[in-house]
Every structure is written in C-alpha cells, then in structure tokens.
Design an enzyme around this catalytic site. Structure first.
Site, PDB file in Angstrom:
ATOM      1  N   GLU A 197     134.056  -4.439 -27.698  1.00 49.40           N
ATOM      2  CA  GLU A 197     134.059  -5.849 -27.302  1.00 49.40           C
ATOM      3  C   GLU A 197     134.781  -6.685 -28.339  1.00 49.40           C
ATOM      4  O   GLU A 197     134.567  -6.483 -29.538  1.00 49.40           O
ATOM      5  CB  GLU A 197     132.620  -6.376 -27.227  1.00 49.40           C
ATOM      6  CG  GLU A 197     131.969  -6.243 -25.880  1.00 49.40           C
ATOM      7  CD  GLU A 197     130.627  -6.948 -25.842  1.00 49.40           C
ATOM      8  OE1 GLU A 197     130.132  -7.182 -24.743  1.00 49.40           O
ATOM      9  OE2 GLU A 197     130.073  -7.274 -26.910  1.00 49.40           O
ATOM     10  N   TYR A 203     136.775 -13.732 -23.807  1.00 53.34           N
ATOM     11  CA  TYR A 203     136.032 -12.486 -23.981  1.00 53.34           C
ATOM     12  C   TYR A 203     136.887 -11.351 -23.460  1.00 53.34           C
ATOM     13  O   TYR A 203     137.491 -11.447 -22.390  1.00 53.34           O
ATOM     14  CB  TYR A 203     134.713 -12.531 -23.184  1.00 53.34           C
ATOM     15  CG  TYR A 203     134.022 -11.188 -23.122  1.00 53.34           C
ATOM     16  CD1 TYR A 203     133.043 -10.853 -24.059  1.00 53.34           C
ATOM     17  CD2 TYR A 203     134.364 -10.237 -22.148  1.00 53.34           C
ATOM     18  CE1 TYR A 203     132.428  -9.616 -24.023  1.00 53.34           C
ATOM     19  CE2 TYR A 203     133.745  -8.995 -22.113  1.00 53.34           C
ATOM     20  CZ  TYR A 203     132.784  -8.696 -23.050  1.00 53.34           C
ATOM     21  OH  TYR A 203     132.176  -7.470 -23.019  1.00 53.34           O
TER      22      TYR A 203
END
Ligand code: GDP
Ligand code: MN
Length: 392
Positions: A193, A105
C-alpha cells in the site's frame, strides 16, 4: 510478516518507485543529525514519523513536521517512546517534508476469489482505505492483473484516469502502478500500500514549481509461506514488535495460532489439528489454540509446545492428540512427562496417542498417571468436561 515503512520503502525503491530519501533514527541525537542532513540539503521542513507496525500513526500523533534540527529533536522526543495502539515507538523515520498538493491511495492485494493480484486506487488518499470502503465505496477503483500477462499498461492507465490523473502525471502513475505490481511479485508480498501516493510541489532554485507523484508512505506485508524463497528478507523481521509466542513457535518450527478458548490443543498434522478443534467445539468446548507440532516431533518440541500452551492464562485443560507415523508415540509421551515435571501450573490434561509405539506411550503415560483416551471422541469429550470442571 509485516515490515516497517522504511523497509517497505527500500523494497519499492528497488523497483524504481519514486520514494523521497529518508533516514532511520533511534535516539534524539540521531534524529537531530538526520534532520540536519536534510536541512543542509535545502529542506525547509522535515517530517519525523514513528516506525511501528500499525496504521493510523498520523492520527495518533506519530507523524510530525519540524522547521529546524533542534525542533526535529523536540518532536522526536515526543514520538520516541510514545505508545501507538499498544506498541512503544523505538525508532523514527526522518526525511525532508513534502509539500503535498493532493493525496491518493494506491494498493495491491491478492484477491483469493479470482486468484489474481488486484490493484486498487482512490482519489481519497491519506485516510484509511477501510474508511473509504465504508463511506464511499464508489471512490475505490480496481483492476486485476492476469497472472500470465502481468499488469498491462492500459489497465494502469485506466486506473490513473479513474482517480482523475491526467497528463503529465498519468505516465508516471502508470510506472508507479507497474512498479508496485513488480514489488508485490518480486517479494511474494500479499499486500502493498502507498497511502498517500501524493502529488507534491517542488520549487527549483529559479523559483519554478513542478508537480510530481511520490510515495510518501509505504506498507508491505510479506507472505510467510513465500519467505523461504527470500532469505534476505528475514532480516527485515522486527523482533521488537513480534509477539513472543509467535517468535517461540517459529524457533520450535511448529505452527501455533492463538485463539480465544480455554482448551489447549497439541496435535500433529494440520488436518488432524483442525479435526480436533472441530470435535472440541462439537462437545461444547472452545479451543485456545491451533497447534501442529509437525511430523517426527521430538521431546524438546513437545516440551516447548506445552510451554506455549500454558503461557496462555485462559487455558484450563489440555487435549493432546497424536497420530504416530513418523512421529513416535513414546517420544511424545516422554516429552509430555518432562514438560509436566517442569511446568509452572497444574492444568488437567487428556492424552490420546495412537500409531507408532502407542503401546510404549501408553505404558509411560499410565506410569506417570496421565489421563489417557483411546478414541478422539472420548478424548475431546473428556477435555471439555475437564475444562468445565476447572472453570467451576
Ligand atoms: P499513517 O497515518 O500511519 O498512514 O502515516 P502516513 O505516513 O500516511 O502519514 C500520515 C499523514 O501525515 C499523511 O497522510 C500526510 O497528510 C502527513 N504527512 C506525511 N508525510 C508528510 C510530509 O512529508 N509532508 C506533509 N506536509 N505531510 C506529511
Ligand atoms: Mn499512510
């Protein structure tokens, strides 16, 4: 403003991030044609992904792999038209499927407390970061960028090391983190993101396999207040998914935020709107919205704002609080009278208009038999009483 994965990927690509090629398709024929291009280019499988402005598409069945153009159309038929968290899928992204070795991530947010852009990374990618934050907060690593110096290479390197990346993937990670930071700044984004940022295995014609970091997903939220600086980004607004109330408010040029209460509020000025909501609460009521009609509101704006308030079926009383400065009280009063003549349902209303042309406004409102108030306290108290009366 949220934008679709495909558009977010374009903005990341513009900053030099490694994003695998993709096509957007709206029909099964387009899905099949797009898939064929990737198979012709040597792909063994393609991935078909729902383009909706919500996360967790994978879990919801909105991300599927296919082994042929025909199979791509088959999975496309399952995804197009499906419902994900209340949103109908109208388009999909098609690309060559990556062979994932590991998912990470990587994200950037604006941390209001430190007033800096903070980069976050985790070796637990592919799952929602909120989930990681709950289950294993220690697995999320952060660095915060100095606004003058920007994100420094050593910070990006520390982040990469913290999530376990090593040579030869560390330098590519640093470049990705820097590009993410640039994408955030260049577009006035308040969130970017990449989840998953993945190590993928790529096999060359001679059979040699290499590992590479690529952005398999992208999510980007633009700061609405920064949009004026990027008129070209306005084209990325997905009108299919925009709340009709928000779209209408934007057309009218007013600030409207929907809330859960029953008392519709129409006010000019953000500060006065907040005060009005506080007083509604003070007298035991719950505001149904925040609404700032802005300075110098014309009757068309007032009429449109009233339609927005009444579109909420929970609204059972309305409080109008106008402090005339540039805004003319009589103009607002005329707008209210027009609005009431057209409105689809009858809702009790209290109007307080003071300042510029208040006397003329009072005359118009009295003639039209509106309930008026002179002080804000009195107006709020009356509105709460009306809402309670209506609820009974
Ligand atoms: P999200 O669920 O809305 O966040 O959508 P993602 O784009 O992140 O996809 C969800 C999951 O699908 C990813 O975490 C991957 O595990 C998987 N996935 C996405 N793209 C690919 C791909 O190209 N190849 C493979 N094998 N899996 C993929
Ligand atoms: Mn994702």
């Amino acid at each position: 403003m949220k934008i679709q994965e495909a558009d977010a990927k374009s903005l990341l690509l513009a900053q030099g991030l490694p994003v695998p090629p993709w096509k957007v398709a709206r029909t099964l024929a387009e899905v099949e044609a797009a898939a064929r291009i990737f198979f012709d280019g040597g792909a063994e499988r393609v991935v078909v992904k729902a383009q909706v402005l919500v996360g967790g598409r994978g879990k919801a069945g909105g991300v599927k792999l296919a082994g042929s153009p025909v199979e791509a159309a088959e999975v496309g038929s399952k995804i197009l038209g499906m419902d994900i968290k209340g949103i109908t899928v109208r388009k999909v992204l098609v690309g060559a499927a990556a062979e994932i070795v590991k998912e990470y991530y990587l994200g950037a947010i604006i941390d209001r407390a430190s007033r800096r852009i903070v980069l976050m990374a985790s070796s637990e990618g592919g799952v929602e970061i909120e989930e990681v934050a709950r289950q294993n907060p220690g697995a999320i690593h952060r660095v915060s960028a100095d606004p003058e110096l920007g994100l420094l290479a050593f910070q990006a390197r520390a982040l990469g090391l913290a999530i376990g990346l090593r040579d030869p993937l560390l330098n590519p990670f640093v470049a990705i983190a820097e590009g993410l930071y640039e994408a955030m700044k260049a577009n006035d984004a308040d969130l970017v993101e990449v989840n998953p940022l993945a190590i993928v295995a790529e096999t060359a014609a001679d059979g040699a396999t290499t590992h590479r970091l690529v952005c398999l997903d992208a999510k980007l939220t633009l700061d609405d207040s920064g949009l004026a600086r990027h008129p070209e980004l306005e084209a990325l607004r997905d009108l299919d998914e925009e709340d009709p109330t928000d779209a209408q408010a934007r057309r009218l040029g007013i600030n409207f935020i929907h809330l859960d209460g029953t008392i519709g509020c129409m006010v000019n000025g953000a500060g006065l709107a907040m005060t009005t909501m506080d007083l509604v609460k003070h007298y035991g009521g719950e505001p149904a919205n925040f609404l700032d009609v802005g300075g110098g509101a014309r009757r068309e704006t007032v009429r449109g704002a009233m339609e927005l308030i009444l579109a909420d079926p929970k609204v059972n009383a309305i409080l109008v609080n106008i402090f005339g400065g540039i805004t003319r009280g009589d103009e607002v009063a005329a707008g209210l009278i027009e609005a009431r003549a057209r409105q689809s349902r009858e809702v009790p209303m209290v109007v307080r208009i003071v300042g510029t042309n208040a006397a003329e406004a009072a005359r118009l409102l009295t003639e039209a038999r509106f309930e008026t108030a002179t002080s804000l306290d009195q107006a709020a108290e009356k509105a709460v009483a009306l809402a309670k009366g209506a609820a009974r």
